[in-house]
Design a protein around this motif. Structure first.
Motif, PDB file in Angstrom:
ATOM      1  N   VAL A 400       4.748 -28.609 -10.556  1.00 12.38           N
ATOM      2  CA  VAL A 400       3.331 -28.502 -10.208  1.00 12.38           C
ATOM      3  C   VAL A 400       2.706 -29.887 -10.293  1.00 12.38           C
ATOM      4  CG1 VAL A 400       1.126 -27.418 -10.767  1.00 12.38           C
ATOM      5  CG2 VAL A 400       3.256 -26.149 -11.117  1.00 12.38           C
ATOM      6  N   ASP A 401       2.245 -30.406  -9.137  1.00 14.25           N
ATOM      7  CA  ASP A 401       1.678 -31.760  -9.082  1.00 14.25           C
ATOM      8  C   ASP A 401       0.166 -31.747  -8.894  1.00 14.25           C
ATOM      9  OD1 ASP A 401       4.243 -32.648  -9.316  1.00 14.25           O
ATOM     10  OD2 ASP A 401       4.502 -33.130  -7.193  1.00 14.25           O
ATOM     11  N   THR A 402      -0.487 -30.677  -9.265  1.00 14.77           N
ATOM     12  CA  THR A 402      -1.937 -30.584  -9.113  1.00 14.77           C
ATOM     13  C   THR A 402      -2.512 -29.686 -10.203  1.00 14.77           C
ATOM     14  OG1 THR A 402      -3.733 -29.859  -7.672  1.00 14.77           O
ATOM     15  CG2 THR A 402      -1.688 -28.655  -7.501  1.00 14.77           C
ATOM     16  N   SER A 403      -3.771 -29.933 -10.520  1.00 17.05           N
ATOM     17  CA  SER A 403      -4.473 -29.068 -11.477  1.00 17.05           C
ATOM     18  C   SER A 403      -5.180 -27.924 -10.769  1.00 17.05           C
ATOM     19  CB  SER A 403      -5.491 -29.880 -12.282  1.00 17.05           C
ATOM     20  OG  SER A 403      -6.438 -30.488 -11.407  1.00 17.05           O
ATOM     21  N   ILE A 439       4.186 -27.509  -5.928  1.00 18.56           N
ATOM     22  CA  ILE A 439       2.800 -27.120  -5.674  1.00 18.56           C
ATOM     23  C   ILE A 439       1.932 -28.374  -5.774  1.00 18.56           C
ATOM     24  CG2 ILE A 439       0.856 -25.692  -6.411  1.00 18.56           C
ATOM     25  CD1 ILE A 439       2.822 -23.764  -7.672  1.00 18.56           C
ATOM     26  N   ARG A 440       1.156 -28.648  -4.730  1.00 21.65           N
ATOM     27  CA  ARG A 440       0.261 -29.809  -4.697  1.00 21.65           C
ATOM     28  C   ARG A 440      -0.982 -29.427  -3.911  1.00 21.65           C
ATOM     29  NH1 ARG A 440       4.065 -33.460  -0.625  1.00 21.65           N
ATOM     30  NH2 ARG A 440       3.683 -32.220   1.256  1.00 21.65           N
ATOM     31  N   HIS A 441      -1.969 -30.318  -3.890  1.00 23.63           N
ATOM     32  CA  HIS A 441      -3.168 -30.012  -3.109  1.00 23.63           C
ATOM     33  C   HIS A 441      -3.361 -31.049  -2.011  1.00 23.63           C
ATOM     34  CE1 HIS A 441      -5.082 -32.971  -5.890  1.00 23.63           C
ATOM     35  NE2 HIS A 441      -5.848 -33.218  -4.849  1.00 23.63           N
ATOM     36  N   SER A 442      -3.965 -30.598  -0.916  1.00 23.52           N
ATOM     37  CA  SER A 442      -4.244 -31.460   0.235  1.00 23.52           C
ATOM     38  C   SER A 442      -5.597 -31.064   0.806  1.00 23.52           C
ATOM     39  CB  SER A 442      -3.150 -31.297   1.292  1.00 23.52           C
ATOM     40  OG  SER A 442      -3.485 -31.987   2.479  1.00 23.52           O
ATOM     41  N   ASP A 443      -6.571 -31.946   0.659  1.00 20.95           N
ATOM     42  CA  ASP A 443      -7.942 -31.677   1.121  1.00 20.95           C
ATOM     43  C   ASP A 443      -8.457 -30.384   0.473  1.00 20.95           C
ATOM     44  OD1 ASP A 443      -7.885 -33.956   2.696  1.00 20.95           O
ATOM     45  OD2 ASP A 443      -7.001 -32.885   4.394  1.00 20.95           O
ATOM     46  N   ASP A 444      -8.737 -29.368   1.294  1.00 18.99           N
ATOM     47  CA  ASP A 444      -9.296 -28.118   0.769  1.00 18.99           C
ATOM     48  C   ASP A 444      -8.229 -27.043   0.577  1.00 18.99           C
ATOM     49  OD1 ASP A 444     -11.858 -29.196   0.802  1.00 18.99           O
ATOM     50  OD2 ASP A 444     -12.213 -28.578   2.868  1.00 18.99           O
ATOM     51  N   ALA A 501      14.854 -22.429   9.286  1.00 23.74           N
ATOM     52  CA  ALA A 501      13.504 -22.299   8.738  1.00 23.74           C
ATOM     53  C   ALA A 501      13.431 -22.902   7.341  1.00 23.74           C
ATOM     54  CB  ALA A 501      13.095 -20.826   8.707  1.00 23.74           C
ATOM     55  N   PHE A 502      14.061 -24.010   7.140  1.00 22.02           N
ATOM     56  CA  PHE A 502      14.062 -24.726   5.872  1.00 22.02           C
ATOM     57  C   PHE A 502      14.010 -26.209   6.185  1.00 22.02           C
ATOM     58  CE2 PHE A 502      16.279 -26.977   2.465  1.00 22.02           C
ATOM     59  CZ  PHE A 502      15.607 -26.502   1.344  1.00 22.02           C
ATOM     60  N   PRO A 503      13.093 -26.969   5.635  1.00 17.43           N
ATOM     61  CA  PRO A 503      12.109 -26.607   4.605  1.00 17.43           C
ATOM     62  C   PRO A 503      10.879 -25.902   5.194  1.00 17.43           C
ATOM     63  CG  PRO A 503      11.913 -28.909   5.134  1.00 17.43           C
ATOM     64  CD  PRO A 503      13.077 -28.391   5.942  1.00 17.43           C
ATOM     65  N   VAL A 504      10.023 -25.389   4.277  1.00 18.48           N
ATOM     66  CA  VAL A 504       8.815 -24.657   4.653  1.00 18.48           C
ATOM     67  C   VAL A 504       7.627 -25.216   3.874  1.00 18.48           C
ATOM     68  CG1 VAL A 504       7.710 -22.393   4.762  1.00 18.48           C
ATOM     69  CG2 VAL A 504      10.186 -22.571   5.016  1.00 18.48           C
ATOM     70  N   VAL A 505       6.467 -25.324   4.550  1.00 15.71           N
ATOM     71  CA  VAL A 505       5.218 -25.719   3.882  1.00 15.71           C
ATOM     72  C   VAL A 505       4.213 -24.588   4.046  1.00 15.71           C
ATOM     73  CG1 VAL A 505       3.289 -27.359   3.810  1.00 15.71           C
ATOM     74  CG2 VAL A 505       5.613 -28.182   4.253  1.00 15.71           C
ATOM     75  N   ILE A 506       3.639 -24.143   2.933  1.00 13.67           N
ATOM     76  CA  ILE A 506       2.628 -23.078   2.946  1.00 13.67           C
ATOM     77  C   ILE A 506       1.301 -23.675   2.494  1.00 13.67           C
ATOM     78  CG2 ILE A 506       1.958 -20.831   2.010  1.00 13.67           C
ATOM     79  CD1 ILE A 506       4.999 -20.481   1.328  1.00 13.67           C
ATOM     80  N   LYS A 507       0.234 -23.432   3.265  1.00 16.84           N
ATOM     81  CA  LYS A 507      -1.104 -23.903   2.896  1.00 16.84           C
ATOM     82  C   LYS A 507      -2.006 -22.696   2.678  1.00 16.84           C
ATOM     83  CE  LYS A 507      -1.279 -28.487   5.018  1.00 16.84           C
ATOM     84  NZ  LYS A 507      -2.135 -29.439   5.749  1.00 16.84           N
ATOM     85  N   ILE A 508      -2.679 -22.675   1.514  1.00 18.49           N
ATOM     86  CA  ILE A 508      -3.614 -21.599   1.185  1.00 18.49           C
ATOM     87  C   ILE A 508      -4.948 -22.236   0.801  1.00 18.49           C
ATOM     88  CG2 ILE A 508      -4.100 -19.663  -0.371  1.00 18.49           C
ATOM     89  CD1 ILE A 508      -1.112 -19.289  -0.688  1.00 18.49           C
ATOM     90  N   PRO A 509      -6.074 -21.796   1.409  1.00 19.05           N
ATOM     91  CA  PRO A 509      -7.388 -22.384   1.086  1.00 19.05           C
ATOM     92  C   PRO A 509      -7.727 -22.234  -0.393  1.00 19.05           C
ATOM     93  CG  PRO A 509      -7.526 -21.037   3.064  1.00 19.05           C
ATOM     94  CD  PRO A 509      -6.183 -20.772   2.470  1.00 19.05           C
ATOM     95  N   ARG A 510      -8.365 -23.262  -0.949  1.00 19.22           N
ATOM     96  CA  ARG A 510      -8.743 -23.255  -2.363  1.00 19.22           C
ATOM     97  C   ARG A 510     -10.050 -22.520  -2.611  1.00 19.22           C
ATOM     98  NH1 ARG A 510      -9.030 -29.372  -3.411  1.00 19.22           N
ATOM     99  NH2 ARG A 510     -10.343 -28.605  -5.103  1.00 19.22           N
TER     100      ARG A 510
END
Length: 517
Positions: A400-403, A439-444, A501-510
């Motif tokens: 986990v690279d984000t709070s 797990i990291r964050h990017s913008d929103d 289908a590897f690797p995969v990136v999933i983005k979920i709004p914060r």
């Protein structure tokens, strides 16, 4: 005997009989003196040369115009010619000993210069009204209007602005001042409250204006300003100025006021038309988006119905086949342990499992968002998954690279999406590949990266054109995961250059958007 000529002041109607040579200027030493500030001390000389009347510019500040054309140094004068020195306009009258008779003639006949000017003004009014009624592009209209006004007013700068709700002026002219309009607060208030036009003959003679830096920097001397009034409301102002004193008089102000009265309703109509076009364009864009969404919803609904029908048609014969195989195994115990029998049973069970997943996909419940920790849910999904089918039997490592780990999601659905992704990639992960989940964050958004991928890679979504033709792009498990994540306003991103289908990136709004509540 000295030659005499008769000059007529077109503004005051005064008549001057002068002997040649005659120096015209503002100095007390001039033969013909005018108080017009735009006339130099020694402005021009009229003299006879070889039986012809000549006018010579004595290096004046504002030059000499004959028949509205600026002369280079000198020009011949004839009866009926107009002379302009600064703001003063004179007419050369035919020679006549009876001055009073000449005056009567001048009063009864419109001079050529005045007639031409009045005709030009009428033509300008006609052109403005015609063009404004045919063209509704405000910036283009304003540029054209000022171009036409320059033919009469010769302005150095011009400005057309509309009052906003806060009382401030907003320019609509293409070449508006880079800073605020050089008008005093008193003048703006007078325009806004009373609708009064104003004429400024010489800004440097006005105590309230000559100390203003904008007036000095722009070298403003003469100015005209008239309000744009429509339905008894002040909508804006039209402003012209020149950097020579005495450039405009009361007649000019009245003409600009007339122009402003014509412009006000036409500009307001053009503004309303422009807003209407914007609203129409926005409505059409919204309609197109809604139509596209409806088409997409109908397409998905058709896929769901098709999947449901296919699952139903396949399930009946499959159940019959599975039952027969099992009974066969029970009756012939020797064959039930054979590799071929086990392979058949494995395939039957896998098809049954897929059909169950199809049923689950068809019956996915609506998303119910709540704030929760995505890292804990991901750990639970990893722990509950069977990793024995992975070629080297490894489990992924989670970092986990984000709070920002608390996000809005539906725990049951997101956990199912993770499970579907794990099933899809389980057999396609190359042996020895780095299998980590970050797990990291990017913008929103919160990003979940399964595997390693270069930051410069251009990823795409499942149904993008770049993934057309990829066999794993139509996988059931990946489609289920994509549907769940899309319902969360998120994205499932893949590498279009990859072999699986590897690797995969999933983005979920914060954050929860208003439309998601």
């Amino acid at each position: 005997m000295k030659r005499e000529i008769v000059l007529r002041n077109l503004s005051s109607r005064e008549t001057y009989r002068v002997n040649l040579p005659c120096v015209i200027g503002r100095s007390d030493e001039a033969d013909l003196k005018f108080s017009d500030r735009s006339i130099s001390q020694h402005h021009a000389l009229i003299e006879e040369i070889d039986n012809e009347i000549w006018i010579k510019d004595l290096e004046s500040a504002n030059g000499v115009l004959v028949n509205r054309q600026k002369i280079e140094a000198a020009a011949i004068l004839e009866a009926g010619d107009s002379i302009q020195l600064g703001h003063t306009k004179l007419l050369v009258s035919p020679e006549d000993d009876d001055v009073f008779k000449q005056t009567d003639v001048l009063h009864s006949v419109t001079p050529k210069g005045i007639q031409e000017l009045e005709h030009e003004k009428l033509r300008l009014i006609y052109d403005i009204t015609t063009e404004l009624s045919e063209n509704q592009d405000l910036p283009v209209l304003v540029e054209s209007i000022f171009s036409r006004l320059h033919e009469i007013f010769k302005q150095d700068r011009n400005y057309l602005g509309l009052f906003q709700e806060d009382g401030k002026l907003k320019p609509i002219s293409p070449d508006a001042f880079s800073g605020p309009v050089p008008l005093s607060t008193t003048i703006v208030n007078r325009l806004f409250e009373k609708g009064e036009a104003f004429l400024l003959e010489d800004a440097l003679s006005e105590e309230a204006l000559k100390r203003k830096e904008s007036v000095l920097a722009l070298r403003i001397r003469s100015a005209l300003c008239a309000p744009l009034i429509h339905h008894n409301q002040i909508h804006g102002v039209i402003y012209l100025d020149r950097n020579i004193p005495g450039a405009y008089n009361q007649d000019d102000l009245e003409f600009l006021r007339t122009i402003a009265l014509l412009l006000a309703p036409l500009i307001e109509n053009a503004r309303l038309w422009s807003e209407l076009k914007k609203h129409y364009a926005n409505a059409m864009e919204t309609l197109k988006e809604t139509q596209a969404k409806l088409i997409e919803m109908e397409r998905r609904a058709a896929y769901v119905r098709l999947a449901q029908a296919m699952a139903h048609e396949i399930r009946n014969p499959l159940m019959a086949m599975g039952g027969l195989v099992r009974r066969l195994g029970q009756s012939e115990s020797k064959s039930s342990g054979s590799p071929k029998f086990q392979a058949i049973m494995s395939l039957v069970e896998r098809v049954e499992m897929i059909l169950n997943e199809v049923d689950g996909f068809v019956k996915l419940p609506p998303v119910s968002l709540k704030l929760d920790r995505i890292d804990l849910l991901l750990e639970e999904a990893i722990d509950s998954h069977d990793w024995e089918l992975l070629k080297d039997g490894r489990r992924p490592t989670l970092s986990v690279d984000t709070s920002h780990v608390t996000v809005p999601f539906d725990p049951n659905l997101i956990k199912k999406a993770f499970s579907m992704i794990f099933k899809e990639i389980l057999l396609s992960i190359p042996q020895g590949s780095e299998f980590s989940i970050t797990i990291r964050h990017s913008d929103d958004d919160v990003e979940i990266l399964i595997g390693e991928i270069s930051e410069i890679k251009q990823l795409c979504e499942l149904f993008d054109q770049e993934l057309q033709g990829k066999p794993w792009g139509s996988g059931l498990f990946l489609n289920i995961a994509h549907k769940i994540i899309a319902d969360h306003r998120g994205k499932l991103l893949l590498d279009p250059e990859g072999n699986s289908a590897f690797p995969v990136v999933i983005k979920i709004p914060r954050t929860i958007k208003a439309r998601d509540k």
